[in-house]
Design an enzyme around this catalytic site. Sequence first.
Site, mmCIF file in Angstrom:
data_model
loop_
_atom_site.group_PDB
_atom_site.id
_atom_site.type_symbol
_atom_site.label_atom_id
_atom_site.label_comp_id
_atom_site.label_asym_id
_atom_site.label_seq_id
_atom_site.Cartn_x
_atom_site.Cartn_y
_atom_site.Cartn_z
ATOM 1 N N SER A 19 -2.373 41.433 32.844
ATOM 2 C CA SER A 19 -3.090 40.060 32.865
ATOM 3 C C SER A 19 -3.516 39.879 31.486
ATOM 4 O O SER A 19 -2.586 39.941 30.318
ATOM 5 C CB SER A 19 -3.997 39.514 33.893
ATOM 6 N N ASP B 187 2.818 33.246 40.479
ATOM 7 C CA ASP B 187 1.590 33.581 39.563
ATOM 8 C C ASP B 187 0.915 32.400 39.227
ATOM 9 O O ASP B 187 1.294 31.532 38.514
ATOM 10 C CB ASP B 187 1.850 34.472 38.471
ATOM 11 N N HIS C 76 -0.260 36.501 40.990
ATOM 12 C CA HIS C 76 -0.846 37.193 40.152
ATOM 13 C C HIS C 76 -1.302 38.706 40.576
ATOM 14 O O HIS C 76 -1.112 39.572 39.856
ATOM 15 C CB HIS C 76 -2.023 36.680 39.392
#
Length: 698
Positions: free
Chosen positions: A548, A633, A668
């Site tokens: 991320s 995501d 995610h």
Amino acid sequence: MKVIKAPIAEKIPMKLIKHKDVREDNYYWLRLSDTEKDAEIPSEKTQKVLTYLSEENAFYEEETKHTLTFQEDLFQEMKSRIKEDDSSVPYFKNGYYYITRYDLGKQYPVYTRKKESLDAEEEVLLDVNVLAEGYEYFDVGGLSVTGDNKMLVYSTDETGRRQYTLRFKNLETGEVLKDMVEFTTGSATWSNDNQTLFYNKKDHVTLRSDKVYRHVLGTSTGTDVLVYHEKDETYNVYVGITKSKKYLMIGSYSTMQTEYQFLDANNPTGSFTLFQEREKDLEYSIMHYGDAFYILTNKDGATNFKLMKTPENATAKENWVDVIPHRDQVLLEDITIFKDFLVLEEREEGLSKIRIIRWDGSQDYYLPFSEETYAAYVYSNPEFDTEWLRYGYNSMTTPSSVIDFNMVSQEKNIKKEQEVLGGKFDKNNYTSQRIWVPARDGKKVALSIVHRKDIEVDENTPVLMYAYGSYGHTVDDSFSTTRLSLLDRGFVFALAHIRGSEYLGRAWYEDGKLLTKKNTFNDFVDCAKYLVNAKMTSPEHLYAMGGSAGGLLMGAVSNMNPELFNGIISAVPFVDVVTTMLDESIPLTTGEYDEWGNPNEKEYYDYIKSYSPYDNIEAKAYPNMLITTGLHDSQVQYWEPAKYIAKLRALKTDQNKLYLHTNMEAGHGGASGRFDALKEIAEEYTFILDLEGLVSSK
């Protein structure tokens, strides 16, 4: 022999102009909207994008097929260490013991409770394994039970996009009601009448949590009342209830400001009262006790936060008085309030501390921790009138423990120690330490390392470096059963506590964001150079990993110093920073301005562009790289890593491995099942173990 060539994405130039600066993006076409992705009949464009992602997956699978047996062995090895038929330590709340358990061979948890005694008959609240049947991805969000213990609200997400549907279950009859509320954050709060529920909805485009609604059981969700709409696009909103159960709370928050409203929980149809209006750079959170509110805040320049107090009937900031004053060297992270005790979670010189203070002043002490580096944290403690504090403890070499501590007698009961199965683990075989690495600007960066005692650490030692470094999030030095698969093969694991976290207090975060963001990347590079210069590894054996915002870190350092690393794993990486931060329709963008800066302002545009990984790819050699993403995501859209790898393929001058693996069913957080998540870790570890020539080792 079948040979699949690396996919070459078509170049379709797109000019992006801002502040008279022109960026040419050849791969902008890879972006699909949710509507395009979810269409029953895919458009030509959608088919083209999905075909490209599938070709990348096929290339990755062909290139790594020689490791499949090893991946499976590694997965089984990791799985063998965990107790499959495991359960949480029961916690007592409102007359019931609540327990989460996993059954042998099952992917998902079973949520249960027992009335008044652990010997009572088990009542199954939810068996997520049953709910998840037929879904590739399935997640259950927050569970909340009414005060009369008769009704449960829970939420489900079937895509990984963090768009939850609220559902209701009658715990007396077992019936799941027809009532459903879609597009929520997943959490909900009951008022004290056991009939009225408050929840948050998300904007359908940006996914920003912007509305609070009130629902009454038995009424149509279509008639739910909008209680509050947060119109400032840089803020999100949530709803909750104080531990005392006296007040419902609506919290509005951005990265650097907060605002609360409160309402008597016995009067759910009443109007919320403003606690303290939002002000630039004023952060506060509130807890209730007795006839006062306690406020954790940075008011009056309290960079590391302090604790203040104000009467229930006078909540504006001019009425706040200090309880625990600000300290320059101690970050006050959180507090927990009990009837007779105040518990503080502090951080000093990077280490977590738990401080216990009796309200009458007769006791004030810290829990003792003896290891050089560790992680300690206060668990959820829902009971108010109790002498017992529940907390957790672990370190890089010590498995997790859940401990009940009597705050009066200081008696300690270890309720559960993490079992590491397989018969091979002995914590005495491992060692950890903290090294203070001098950064290029004179600051000292903590680098925590762990390895087996019986390995010789030299320039031939493989090292995996990990870091995150954003949003003030601190990654503690904690234990990992999966990491043992690296350590037992001779790896050193190094965790870099770089700027952008709050490891050394709030100032450490402030010095790694906005116009000082490059300190985050420099710190990581300086730690890597330290390891090489100290002959603890070499560039041929040094690997980096982040996800991320940590994937942004990976992209930045691979542009800055690609020669330092043999391999990089970049999970769901935020790499197209300029384009994303200029697009307010993308989920979460507007709320991120306080972290990265608003590129609509030229100063921030220029600075972000100077480090944005996608914008700074050059024609040069890059390390071996594995990049992962999820099609659904919502945090970092799949097209960022897809564009990133396409541009890398077109420009890089080396013959190193470059893979993109897209999970077509997840978001995610990756896979939802506990075993599927282990398979993803085994896949990532196999990538670097293969580079080290260790895929056949046991």
